[in-house]
Design an enzyme around this catalytic site. Structure first.
Site, PDB file in Angstrom:
ATOM      1  N   SER A 173      68.161  66.507  16.229  1.00  0.00           N
ATOM      2  CA  SER A 173      66.911  65.908  16.691  1.00  0.00           C
ATOM      3  C   SER A 173      66.572  66.421  18.094  1.00  0.00           C
ATOM      4  CB  SER A 173      67.019  64.383  16.635  1.00  0.00           C
ATOM      5  OG  SER A 173      65.769  63.767  16.776  1.00  0.00           O
ATOM      6  N   HIS A 181      64.984  61.952   8.102  1.00  0.00           N
ATOM      7  CA  HIS A 181      65.656  62.336   9.350  1.00  0.00           C
ATOM      8  C   HIS A 181      67.164  62.152   9.241  1.00  0.00           C
ATOM      9  CE1 HIS A 181      65.289  63.521  13.501  1.00  0.00           C
ATOM     10  NE2 HIS A 181      65.945  62.456  13.937  1.00  0.00           N
TER      11      HIS A 181
END
Length: 282
Positions: free
Chosen positions: A149, A262
């Protein structure tokens, strides 16, 4: 075993976690931990026991002494408590037979300084690489980065600046922070506070926090991992990074997971880790 580490980065005391393979004989792990006493500015401040089940641990280290270990330096995502170092990930990566180090970044978990979301805190990764590369039982030819991320920023900067990096993985990684500002309305207040303003007002600050800006300076092989339904960091970030690396003559690999977000569900997460480490070991 996971060791909680205090180390110095640009004069600041910051925190991190070092995981050793659970396959190691306990006596070997104990001897390895002694190496920290010889490194100025690095100390063990605590230990955590490994909680993995045996099915997760890959075989290895059958001899009485362990060989030099390859290293994965795992750059966490988020900021503050959001996206803090996932100790389960440290364990899972170490179970592949690797030493794993995860900086918490300055200003986090009692560390001095201020997390700048890919600003000066990138030096916490580079500083860690420098002292880890001096440990006798770390294999200097196999020091790898994993940026998850927002951690893709820290990993990409380190890969561009450090000669020690062998391979890099960007997992669900940001590639253009100005693009993130436009996409993540919920993060704008934090980004303006931490970075000092908007991309329009300070374009250079956002550029210096964008992995695509460093593509020409990255010399190591790159693997990109991303779920195609990621709503926190859109998969377009990875497409852009792939294109930029290819423009620079790289041949990056991509593991794209159709329909995943994610964070992957446990079975797909475990399979992605095994596939990722198979790539590292090639």
């Amino acid at each position: 075993m996971i060791y909680h580490i205090d180390y110095v980065s640009e004069g600041l005391h910051v925190k991190g976690y070092l995981g050793l393979p659970p396959q190691l004989p306990r006596s070997s792990a104990h001897e390895m931990s002694k190496a920290f006493n010889a490194i100025h500015g690095v100390s063990i401040i605590g230990t955590l026991a490994c909680s993995l089940n045996k099915d997760t641990i890959r075989e290895g280290f059958s001899g009485s002494t362990a060989p030099k270990l390859p290293l994965v330096l795992y750059c966490r995502g988020g900021i503050g408590r959001i996206g803090a170092v996932r100790l389960k990930w440290v364990e899972e990566f170490a179970a592949q037979g690797y030493a794993v180090f995860a900086p918490a970044y300055r200003g986090n978990e009692g560390g001095e300084g201020r997390d700048e979301f890919g600003g000066a805190d990138t030096m916490d990764v580079i500083s860690a690489i420098e002292w880890l590369s001096r440990i006798s039982w770390i294999d200097n030819s196999r020091i790898h980065l994993l940026g998850f991320s927002r951690g893709a920023i820290n990993a990409a900067v380190a890969a561009a600046l450090s000669p020690h990096v062998s391979k890099m993985i960007l997992w669900s990684g940001v590639s253009d922070l100005a693009q993130t500002y436009e996409e993540r309305i919920d993060l704008r207040r934090m980004m303006k506070r931490v970075i000092g303003g908007t991309p329009t007002k300070f374009p250079e600050r956002y550029l210096l926090r964008s992995p695509i800006h460093y593509a020409a300076r990255i010399r190591c092989p790159v693997l990109i991992v991303h779920g195609t339904r990621d709503e926190q960091v859109l998969v377009e970030h990875s497409y852009r990074m792939l294109d930029k690396l290819q423009e620079q003559g790289h041949q990056p690999e991509a593991h794209l997971y159709e329909g995943l977000g994610h964070h992957f569900p446990p079975p797909q997460h475990a399979a992605a880790i095994n596939r990722m480490f198979d790539w590292l070991k090639k």
